[in-house]
Design an enzyme around this catalytic site. Sequence first.
Site, short mmCIF file in Angstrom:
data_model
loop_
_atom_site.label_atom_id
_atom_site.label_comp_id
_atom_site.label_asym_id
_atom_site.label_seq_id
_atom_site.Cartn_x
_atom_site.Cartn_y
_atom_site.Cartn_z
N ASN A 138 0.54 -1.49 0.06
CA ASN A 138 -0.13 0.06 -0.43
C ASN A 138 1.12 1.28 -0.05
O ASN A 138 1.84 1.88 1.18
CB ASN A 138 -1.19 -0.22 1.11
CG ASN A 138 -1.95 1.15 1.48
OD1 ASN A 138 -1.70 2.35 0.15
ND2 ASN A 138 -2.24 1.65 2.75
N TRP A 139 1.00 1.99 -1.01
CA TRP A 139 1.87 3.39 -1.18
C TRP A 139 1.23 4.41 -1.00
O TRP A 139 2.10 5.27 -0.50
CB TRP A 139 2.36 2.68 -2.63
CG TRP A 139 3.67 2.29 -2.90
CD1 TRP A 139 4.45 1.09 -2.29
CD2 TRP A 139 3.84 1.88 -4.69
NE1 TRP A 139 5.23 0.42 -3.65
CE2 TRP A 139 4.76 0.47 -4.73
CE3 TRP A 139 3.01 3.05 -5.79
CZ2 TRP A 139 5.08 0.79 -5.97
CZ3 TRP A 139 3.88 2.50 -6.56
CH2 TRP A 139 5.19 0.83 -7.03
N LYS A 140 0.03 4.67 -0.18
CA LYS A 140 -0.89 5.31 -0.30
C LYS A 140 -0.67 6.45 -1.12
O LYS A 140 -0.53 6.23 -2.22
CB LYS A 140 -0.14 6.14 1.41
CG LYS A 140 -0.13 4.78 2.44
CD LYS A 140 -0.37 5.06 3.86
CE LYS A 140 -0.50 3.28 4.72
NZ LYS A 140 -0.40 3.70 5.95
N HIS B 297 -9.77 1.35 4.60
CA HIS B 297 -8.28 1.60 5.28
C HIS B 297 -8.50 2.54 6.78
O HIS B 297 -9.27 3.49 6.85
CB HIS B 297 -7.59 1.49 4.29
CG HIS B 297 -6.01 1.57 4.83
ND1 HIS B 297 -5.39 3.36 6.17
CD2 HIS B 297 -4.49 1.10 4.35
CE1 HIS B 297 -4.41 2.33 6.02
NE2 HIS B 297 -3.97 1.59 6.01
N GLU C 160 -6.77 4.58 7.59
CA GLU C 160 -6.96 6.31 7.17
C GLU C 160 -8.08 7.13 6.49
O GLU C 160 -8.31 7.87 6.60
CB GLU C 160 -5.14 6.35 6.44
CG GLU C 160 -4.52 6.20 7.49
CD GLU C 160 -3.48 5.94 6.55
OE1 GLU C 160 -3.04 5.77 5.24
OE2 GLU C 160 -2.21 5.34 7.44
N GLU D 170 -5.56 -4.49 10.67
CA GLU D 170 -4.71 -4.01 11.04
C GLU D 170 -4.99 -3.12 11.99
O GLU D 170 -5.94 -1.94 12.22
CB GLU D 170 -4.53 -3.01 9.45
CG GLU D 170 -4.57 -3.70 8.47
CD GLU D 170 -3.35 -2.36 7.24
OE1 GLU D 170 -2.65 -2.60 7.38
OE2 GLU D 170 -4.27 -1.16 7.41
N GLY E 122 2.51 2.29 10.97
CA GLY E 122 3.21 3.65 10.30
C GLY E 122 3.49 4.22 12.12
O GLY E 122 4.59 5.13 11.95
N SER F 73 3.55 -2.16 10.69
CA SER F 73 4.57 -1.39 11.17
C SER F 73 5.26 -3.30 10.45
O SER F 73 6.21 -3.61 11.34
CB SER F 73 4.95 -1.31 11.76
OG SER F 73 4.67 -0.37 12.33
N GLY G 171 2.55 -1.02 4.27
CA GLY G 171 2.62 0.66 4.15
C GLY G 171 4.36 0.83 3.64
O GLY G 171 5.08 1.07 2.46
N GLY G 172 4.66 1.20 4.93
CA GLY G 172 6.45 2.52 4.66
C GLY G 172 7.55 1.38 3.90
O GLY G 172 7.78 1.32 3.42
#
Length: 250
Positions: free
Chosen positions: A10-12, A96, A98, A168, A174, A214, A235-236
């Site tokens: 997930n590159w957001k 998600h 976010e 999640e 994150g 994470s 993600g990150g």
Amino acid sequence: MPRTRLFAANWKMHKTPAQASHFVRDFLPLISNHADREIVLFPPAICIPATVEAAKRSQLHVGAQNLCWEKAGAFTGEISAAMLVAAGCTHVIIGHSERRQYFGETDAMVNKKLKAALESRLTPILCVGEALQEREAGDTDDVLRRQCTEAFREISAVSAAKLAIAYEPVWAIGTGKTATPEMAAAAHETIRAEAADVFGNKFSKGLRILYGGSVRPDNAGELMAESEIDGALIGGASLEAKSLAAIVNS
Ligand code: PGA
């Protein structure tokens, strides 16, 4: 039948179309041909065509981070399931945290999005997870059950066949804090039990439940060794080709 592992990057809101193409070029030589795992990149919507083009004839799939539940019409800024399919998407992330937190997505909206994705034969990755206060108050199971019940409303086991879920925990996204494999396994069991109640045992045994929050190259091996964890939403650590490859190869 063993559940096929699913790795979702997930590159957001990161990368331009050119950066997305470069990523694919750098990433492909780093992964072995994993017939037993599904690897999906979720670029920002504007990067989907470039990513699809770069990933052509490879084992990579491309998905969207969001979709609209409507088919077409006056919905400024939105993208329909059919448009995603036409652009080459096979998967979509839904609900998600976010989106729930910053863009006001409710369980009812998540339910409508899930129906739209399934109708268009996209593979939805439904995200559920508790906030820190909810975990500390001992409400994790209730929150997960509620998010699943609401998301599954009026959906049949047959139409839900492609569904995957990502557990999640919001406090792990994150933050560098990861759930232990045991914590994740316990949450996955709750989700699987809820899926069994709604869709039946056979469905729930085949349901893929990913862990997200994470995930990094240094903890992926330990998490993936847990039999309840069927893959990861990253993600990150998915923004760099090397680190995503290390996770996928784990
Ligand atoms: P993270 O994000 O890996 O950066 O924690 C996971 C996610 O939000 O999907």
